[in-house]
Design a protein around this motif. Structure first.
Motif, short mmCIF file in Angstrom:
data_model
loop_
_atom_site.label_atom_id
_atom_site.label_comp_id
_atom_site.label_asym_id
_atom_site.label_seq_id
_atom_site.Cartn_x
_atom_site.Cartn_y
_atom_site.Cartn_z
N SER A 10 -9.74 0.12 0.16
CA SER A 10 -9.17 1.46 0.09
C SER A 10 -8.28 1.73 1.31
N ARG A 57 -2.05 10.17 -4.37
CA ARG A 57 -3.05 9.56 -5.26
C ARG A 57 -2.53 8.26 -5.86
N ALA A 58 -1.25 8.24 -6.21
CA ALA A 58 -0.65 7.01 -6.75
C ALA A 58 -0.62 5.91 -5.69
N ASN A 106 -2.79 5.57 -3.23
CA ASN A 106 -4.17 5.08 -3.10
C ASN A 106 -4.50 4.05 -4.17
N GLU A 107 -4.10 4.33 -5.41
CA GLU A 107 -4.36 3.39 -6.51
C GLU A 107 -3.62 2.08 -6.29
N ALA A 108 -2.34 2.18 -5.90
CA ALA A 108 -1.53 0.98 -5.68
C ALA A 108 -2.09 0.15 -4.52
N TYR A 109 -2.56 0.83 -3.50
CA TYR A 109 -3.11 0.16 -2.32
C TYR A 109 -4.37 -0.62 -2.70
N GLN A 110 -5.26 0.05 -3.44
CA GLN A 110 -6.51 -0.60 -3.86
C GLN A 110 -6.21 -1.81 -4.74
N GLU A 111 -5.26 -1.66 -5.65
CA GLU A 111 -4.93 -2.75 -6.57
C GLU A 111 -4.31 -3.94 -5.83
N HIS A 146 -7.15 -4.77 -2.52
CA HIS A 146 -8.59 -4.80 -2.84
C HIS A 146 -9.45 -4.12 -1.77
N GLN A 204 3.85 1.54 -5.10
CA GLN A 204 3.68 0.18 -4.58
C GLN A 204 4.44 0.00 -3.26
#
Length: 659
Positions: free
Chosen positions: A475, A462-463, A465-470, A473, A429
């Motif tokens: 990529s 990869r973590a 990328n997921e935190a950024y998307q979440e 909203h 995050q």
């Protein structure tokens, strides 16, 4: 191969030169230009002959006349050039121990760097010039283990056999480890015996073996186990064993950096190395400090003194843009050291007897009512691991029905708020937030994009990328694509995929990869230099890339970082250099960034905060070690000097100790 910058003058005539010097000093004033041109273009042997001819023809002492006609630093430099090397060293040591106080740095530099033959000549010259015993004078002016090591070096009895016993190498490395790191107290005698007697070739292998068994370089152990002038002397011995050119390059850099110039050091080294290894020193200087020795002298000195020093330097490596064998050897050794596996350690560990509910209560109490207890907040947040902080967030919500992050944001301000709030986010995050800040609004902070994406592993990427998307909203790749361009965009997008190979090195492939990086002749636009570097630096595993870099040095006599700086520019260059440095030695990469965030006027608190947060549980302990190795001061000390208040208190808690 001769590596000095001053050579015998062709067509030399001692009587003719003596006459030219006499005419330059005759009458009112003196022709300083003629004096410096002549003396700096003759070898020391030829200068000695000129002194003899001058006395024969004019019945006068040339050195005495030069002292009378010249003044200041220029006079000291010219007169130093007229003395034979052994007598020059003898004069330097006599000055270092005469009068009130001792110039220990001068003693260390000379005695740690000279060969057996040079030491024997020095002892004889001292006796001849001053009618005194050098060992007796040094014993009378120094003390303790420092004195003992100086006396050992004064014997000029270092082993010179190039045949090395592997068994003895292993035994000496083990003995050094047991004399320091594994012993309560330190057995200084063992350090003195091994470092003062063994051959250079033997000790280089001992240092490599020590790194393998101790998990740290011998220099770091010396800093931890020894102290004062003895520590400085032993470090100088180790540096000279590794590379005298690198040692003198560092001494010259420190003599000129910052306010003021240490002219005695500058003169002594420029004179003493001008006919030995000045070309090697220049090469290493250019590689280590990203500027030529010539240009640093030019910026830091003036007048005839400057002109004479530049003549001794012998050339500008910034203009030449070359990279030579000694610098390549230093670079190659650094790559080899980086390949040794060292345990990475953070400075923040999970707290024992952790109680999330208890910590939540402490934090609530610290923020309740009038005023805020920043000390209590710092104590809890900096002494818990990130996983424990996430539990505290949940406990706080469950216990009080409130958002801890919102309360902290309301109660804290400025740099401390950014640091504490950053620590409360998960690593992914936090990185995602830093990347978002770097691309949003007017302008892009390319340095943040480079630092994070060039230094994180696949799992971390990869973590993120997921935190950024979440959080946002969209990529990360989309934002990078819309906010950057050209080759720089392609590099960042490639890194942001988190698809770097994770396998071991492949020697055959490494040789081919090095060949691709070294090829400057390709005219195929689809296979541009940047494309080739991207395809290798952004996709190959770290162990494989280390092998590629070693093959590159063997193949080209160039360090890959130097090649990138010479052949590329702007953000593309900075991104590739960051990848190379991260591969080579990630803690050193971050140590350098931390140092730059605090050196000079003002502090780059964003960089300082970001690195202290992101590395605190990964390798901040290692970063501390690299910091003191690189900059001769501790990270703790620099934070203490450069920051203030509760922000400083929290940073020092994360730092985890004074080295």
């Amino acid at each position: 191969v001769y590596r000095g910058s001053v050579k015998d003058f062709q067509g030399f005539d001692a009587n003719q030169d003596a006459e030219a010097l006499y005419n330059a000093m005759k009458g009112f004033g003196s022709d300083k230009e003629a004096i410096l041109d002549l003396i700096t273009s003759r070898s020391n042997k030829q200068r000695v002959e000129i002194c003899q001819a001058y006395k024969s023809v004019y019945g006068k002492d040339l050195i005495a006349d030069l002292k009378y006609e010249l003044t200041g630093k220029f006079e000291r430099l010219i007169v130093s050039l007229m003395r034979p090397p052994a007598y020059g060293d003898a004069k330097e040591i006599k000055d270092a121990i005469s009068g009130v106080g001792t110039d220990e740095k001068c003693l260390i530099e000379i005695l740690a760097s000279r060969t057996n033959r040079e030491i024997h000549d020095l002892v004889a010259a001292y006796k001849d010039a001053y009618g005194r015993d050098l060992e007796a004078d040094i014993v009378g002016d120094t003390s303790g283990h420092f004195k003992k090591m100086l006396v050992v070096l004064l014997q000029g009895a270092r082993e010179e056999d190039d045949v090395v016993s592997e068994d003895l190498v292993e035994q000496d490395a083990k003995d050094l480890l047991e004399a320091g790191e594994l012993k309560w107290g330190t057995d200084e005698a063992q350090f003195i015996y091994i470092l003062g007697r063994r051959s250079r070739q033997h000790l280089r292998l001992v240092f490599d073996e020590y790194l393998k068994i101790a998990g740290k370089p011998i220099e770091r152990s010396i800093r931890g186990e020894l102290s004062g002038d003895f520590e400085k002397l032993m470090l100088a011995v180790v540096k000279c064993i590794r590379s005298k050119a690198e040692y003198f390059a560092e001494r010259l850099y420190k003599a000129m950096k910052g306010l003021g110039t240490r002219d005695n050091t500058l003169i002594r080294i420029m004179v003493s190395r001008s006919e030995i290894d000045m070309l090697d020193i220049r090469e290493v200087f250019r590689t280590k400090y990203d500027k030529s020795l010539y240009n640093m002298i030019k910026e830091d000195t003036s007048g005839e003194y400057k002109k004479a020093l530049l003549k001794l330097c012998g050339g500008d490596d910034d203009a030449a843009g070359e990279f030579f064998p000694e610098a390549a050897q230093v670079a190659y050794r650094m790559w080899e050291l980086s390949a040794v596996k060292v345990e990475l350690r953070g400075t923040v560990q999970p707290a024992g007897d952790f109680n999330d509910d208890g910590d939540a209560q402490v934090l609530r109490k610290a923020m309740k009512g009038l005023g805020t207890d920043e000390g209590a907040i710092i104590e809890v947040v900096t002494k818990r691991s990130n996983a424990q902080r996430q539990q505290i967030l949940k406990a706080y919500k469950a216990h009080y029905g409130r958002d801890l992050m919102a309360d902290l944001k309301s109660e804290l301000s400025g740099s401390l708020a950014k640091l504490i709030l950053g620590l409360m986010l998960t690593p992914a995050q936090y990185d995602a937030k830093q990347l978002r800040k770097a691309v949003e609004g007017a302008g892009t902070d390319e340095s943040v994009l480079i630092e994070i994406l060039a230094s994180r592993n696949n799992q971390e990427i990869r973590a993120i990328n997921e935190a950024y998307q979440e959080a946002y909203h969209k990529s990360l790749e989309d934002d990078l694509t819309s906010d950057t361009s050209g080759h720089f965009k392609r590099i960042l997008v490639s890194l942001a995929l988190g698809n770097r190979d994770e396998g071991p090195e492949n020697l055959t492939q490494a040789h081919e990869d090095a060949k691709k990086l070294a090829d400057v002749s390709s005219n195929d636009s689809s296979d541009s230099l940047e494309t080739r570097f991207l395809s290798i630096l952004c996709t190959r595993s770290y162990p494989h890339l280390r092998r590629v870099f070693q093959e590159f040095i063997k193949m080209t006599n160039h360090d890959v970082e130097h090649a990138i700086k010479k052949r590329m520019s702007g953000d593309v260059r900075d991104a590739f250099v960051a990848i190379v440095r991260s591969v080579k030695n990630k803690p050193a990469f971050f140590a350098d960034k931390l140092y730059k965030s605090m050196k000079g006027a003002g502090t780059d608190e964003r960089t300082l905060t970001r690195i202290m947060i992101s590395r605190s549980e990964i390798d901040l302990f290692n970063i501390r070690g690299e910091f003191i190795d690189l900059f001769d001061k501790s990270l703790h000390h620099m934070i203490e000097k450069d920051t203030s208040g509760d922000y400083r208190k929290a940073l020092l808690a994360l730092c985890g100790g004074e080295d």
